[in-house]
Design a protein around this motif. Sequence first.
Motif, PDB file in Angstrom:
ATOM      1  N   MET A   1       0.857  -1.160   0.000  1.00 50.42           N
ATOM      2  CA  MET A   1       0.000   0.000   0.000  1.00 50.42           C
ATOM      3  C   MET A   1       0.909   1.231   0.000  1.00 50.42           C
ATOM      4  N   THR A   2       0.735   2.073  -0.988  1.00 50.74           N
ATOM      5  CA  THR A   2       1.526   3.293  -1.045  1.00 50.74           C
ATOM      6  C   THR A   2       0.592   4.490  -1.021  1.00 50.74           C
ATOM      7  N   MET A   3       1.091   5.564  -0.471  1.00 56.05           N
ATOM      8  CA  MET A   3       0.319   6.806  -0.410  1.00 56.05           C
ATOM      9  C   MET A   3       1.117   7.873  -1.149  1.00 56.05           C
ATOM     10  N   ASP A   4       0.423   8.739  -1.858  1.00 55.97           N
ATOM     11  CA  ASP A   4       1.100   9.892  -2.433  1.00 55.97           C
ATOM     12  C   ASP A   4       0.356  11.150  -2.020  1.00 55.97           C
ATOM     13  N   ALA A   5       0.952  12.280  -2.285  1.00 51.09           N
ATOM     14  CA  ALA A   5       0.403  13.550  -1.828  1.00 51.09           C
ATOM     15  C   ALA A   5      -0.985  13.840  -2.403  1.00 51.09           C
ATOM     16  N   THR A   6      -1.322  13.258  -3.559  1.00 49.37           N
ATOM     17  CA  THR A   6      -2.623  13.524  -4.154  1.00 49.37           C
ATOM     18  C   THR A   6      -3.760  12.839  -3.404  1.00 49.37           C
ATOM     19  N   GLN A   7      -3.436  11.905  -2.541  1.00 49.35           N
ATOM     20  CA  GLN A   7      -4.473  11.208  -1.788  1.00 49.35           C
ATOM     21  C   GLN A   7      -4.817  11.944  -0.497  1.00 49.35           C
ATOM     22  N   GLY A   8      -4.176  13.045  -0.219  1.00 47.35           N
ATOM     23  CA  GLY A   8      -4.480  13.822   0.977  1.00 47.35           C
ATOM     24  C   GLY A   8      -3.618  13.407   2.152  1.00 47.35           C
ATOM     25  N   PRO A   9      -3.770  14.134   3.249  1.00 44.99           N
ATOM     26  CA  PRO A   9      -2.951  13.844   4.423  1.00 44.99           C
ATOM     27  C   PRO A   9      -3.364  12.519   5.068  1.00 44.99           C
ATOM     28  N   ALA A  10      -2.376  11.891   5.686  1.00 44.29           N
ATOM     29  CA  ALA A  10      -2.646  10.637   6.392  1.00 44.29           C
ATOM     30  C   ALA A  10      -3.401  10.938   7.674  1.00 44.29           C
ATOM     31  N   GLY A  11      -4.175  10.007   8.123  1.00 43.49           N
ATOM     32  CA  GLY A  11      -4.927  10.151   9.361  1.00 43.49           C
ATOM     33  C   GLY A  11      -4.916   8.844  10.126  1.00 43.49           C
ATOM     34  N   VAL A  12      -5.567   8.851  11.240  1.00 41.41           N
ATOM     35  CA  VAL A  12      -5.677   7.646  12.045  1.00 41.41           C
ATOM     36  C   VAL A  12      -6.989   6.958  11.702  1.00 41.41           C
ATOM     37  N   TRP A  13      -6.907   5.697  11.379  1.00 40.57           N
ATOM     38  CA  TRP A  13      -8.079   4.894  11.071  1.00 40.57           C
ATOM     39  C   TRP A  13      -8.088   3.708  12.023  1.00 40.57           C
ATOM     40  N   GLU A  14      -9.252   3.351  12.474  1.00 40.10           N
ATOM     41  CA  GLU A  14      -9.372   2.188  13.345  1.00 40.10           C
ATOM     42  C   GLU A  14     -10.240   1.146  12.656  1.00 40.10           C
ATOM     43  N   LEU A  15      -9.710  -0.045  12.567  1.00 42.47           N
ATOM     44  CA  LEU A  15     -10.426  -1.175  11.995  1.00 42.47           C
ATOM     45  C   LEU A  15     -10.577  -2.195  13.114  1.00 42.47           C
ATOM     46  N   ARG A  16     -11.819  -2.514  13.466  1.00 44.11           N
ATOM     47  CA  ARG A  16     -12.073  -3.494  14.523  1.00 44.11           C
ATOM     48  C   ARG A  16     -12.658  -4.750  13.905  1.00 44.11           C
ATOM     49  N   ILE A  17     -12.123  -5.872  14.333  1.00 46.06           N
ATOM     50  CA  ILE A  17     -12.620  -7.155  13.867  1.00 46.06           C
ATOM     51  C   ILE A  17     -12.891  -7.999  15.098  1.00 46.06           C
ATOM     52  N   GLY A  18     -14.148  -8.223  15.392  1.00 47.35           N
ATOM     53  CA  GLY A  18     -14.513  -9.069  16.520  1.00 47.35           C
ATOM     54  C   GLY A  18     -14.678 -10.496  16.043  1.00 47.35           C
ATOM     55  N   VAL A  19     -13.909 -11.401  16.615  1.00 44.71           N
ATOM     56  CA  VAL A  19     -13.937 -12.796  16.199  1.00 44.71           C
ATOM     57  C   VAL A  19     -13.974 -13.681  17.436  1.00 44.71           C
ATOM     58  N   PHE A  20     -14.904 -14.616  17.479  1.00 43.19           N
ATOM     59  CA  PHE A  20     -14.971 -15.602  18.545  1.00 43.19           C
ATOM     60  C   PHE A  20     -14.165 -16.806  18.077  1.00 43.19           C
ATOM     61  N   CYS A  21     -12.993 -17.024  18.687  1.00 43.23           N
ATOM     62  CA  CYS A  21     -12.121 -18.101  18.246  1.00 43.23           C
ATOM     63  C   CYS A  21     -11.165 -18.491  19.372  1.00 43.23           C
ATOM     64  N   THR A  22     -10.372 -19.507  19.106  1.00 44.06           N
ATOM     65  CA  THR A  22      -9.383 -19.936  20.084  1.00 44.06           C
ATOM     66  C   THR A  22      -8.191 -18.985  20.060  1.00 44.06           C
ATOM     67  N   THR A  23      -7.349 -19.086  21.074  1.00 41.12           N
ATOM     68  CA  THR A  23      -6.136 -18.262  21.116  1.00 41.12           C
ATOM     69  C   THR A  23      -5.266 -18.535  19.903  1.00 41.12           C
ATOM     70  N   GLU A  24      -5.122 -19.794  19.536  1.00 41.67           N
ATOM     71  CA  GLU A  24      -4.301 -20.149  18.378  1.00 41.67           C
ATOM     72  C   GLU A  24      -4.860 -19.544  17.092  1.00 41.67           C
ATOM     73  N   GLN A  25      -6.178 -19.614  16.916  1.00 43.88           N
ATOM     74  CA  GLN A  25      -6.798 -19.022  15.731  1.00 43.88           C
ATOM     75  C   GLN A  25      -6.608 -17.507  15.714  1.00 43.88           C
TER      76      GLN A  25
END
Length: 89
Positions: A1-25
């Motif tokens: 993934m590359t960013m260049d100046a034409t895409q605007g300033p970088a920001g903070v994004w949060e992606l949450r993924i809730g998964v019910f699984c084992t520790t190993e998974q």
Amino acid sequence: MTMDATQGPAGVWELRIGVFCTTEQAEQLTEKIQLMLCPDPMHRPPCPIPWSSAHWQLDDQEAAENYPELIEQARIEQPPGGPVPAPGE
């Protein structure tokens, strides 16, 4: 993934993924996500794409606050007396 100046300033994004699984998974999933975010895990610090992860047990308060629907679904799908206690039990 590359960013260049034409895409605007970088920001903070949060992606949450809730998964019910084992520790190993969860560890396997975290490794796969890490490789999507940072395809060169052997690079010198700092990482050009900072990221973090958190893993909670279903009875942890943080899990109850962040994923109430997921916890409720896990409780429904567990057999009676199964391993999913209510938060605070």
